[in-house]
Design an enzyme around this catalytic site. Sequence first.
Site, short mmCIF file in Angstrom:
data_model
loop_
_atom_site.label_atom_id
_atom_site.label_comp_id
_atom_site.label_asym_id
_atom_site.label_seq_id
_atom_site.Cartn_x
_atom_site.Cartn_y
_atom_site.Cartn_z
N GLY A 296 19.13 5.09 12.81
CA GLY A 296 20.36 5.20 11.99
C GLY A 296 20.21 4.45 10.54
O GLY A 296 18.97 4.36 10.05
N SER A 297 21.32 4.21 10.07
CA SER A 297 21.24 3.57 8.81
C SER A 297 20.50 2.32 8.25
O SER A 297 20.44 2.01 7.35
CB SER A 297 22.77 3.19 8.27
N THR A 298 20.20 1.62 9.59
CA THR A 298 19.52 0.53 9.44
C THR A 298 17.86 0.66 8.89
O THR A 298 17.46 -0.16 8.29
CB THR A 298 19.03 -0.30 10.95
#
Length: 215
Positions: free
Chosen positions: A10-12
């Site tokens: 994801g956005s990590t």
Amino acid sequence: RLVLGGVAPGSTLKPLLALAGMDSGVRKAEDKTLSTGMFRLPGMTGRGWGDSHRGGHGWTDARKSIADSVNTYYYRLALDLGVERFDSYLTKYGFGQPTGIDLVGEIDGILPSPAAKLKLNKERWYPGDLVNASIGQGLWKVTPLQLVRGVAAIADDGRMRRPHLVTNTWPRFDAPWQPLPQADPIRISDDAAHVRVVQEGMQMTTTGSGTAARI
């Protein structure tokens, strides 16, 4: 679970992709991308990919893209990088391969690529696959330790280290403990200014409109 299980990051993933954009020369820290709330591939009017804000985030540079987690910045960046450079940099950051920790059974994970999609799904690669991959979705499989290692390299000013548990070994009863040598860290970036931009963007997540400002 730290080394055997994997999920899409994801956005990590975004801080590392922002670094790839700058180190590749595709982006400067101050270059801005317009987020309107919906992104479509050039020449396409059908499917779109959204941002977290319905009206978009406006003009977005590298720091803001991290702090506000602006999807459109990364959609555009990944397409400008192209899948070969995308994979090259994310491989450099330790994805799609074991970290080398001294635990049994560590998996490689999956780094999205045309070859990986063909092997796993028996399907061809489309530009939209790269758009999905740019925000850590789609074919990804990342272990928690791979992600921790990559983020730790940003915290350590661009030095990526091999995680390990063993520091000394005792080869036999009548021998002294022997230090276990560790490999030197790998540099994931040769530009300290680029790493600093990413650090600042991550710090900004906890201030102003940052996605973690509540803490």
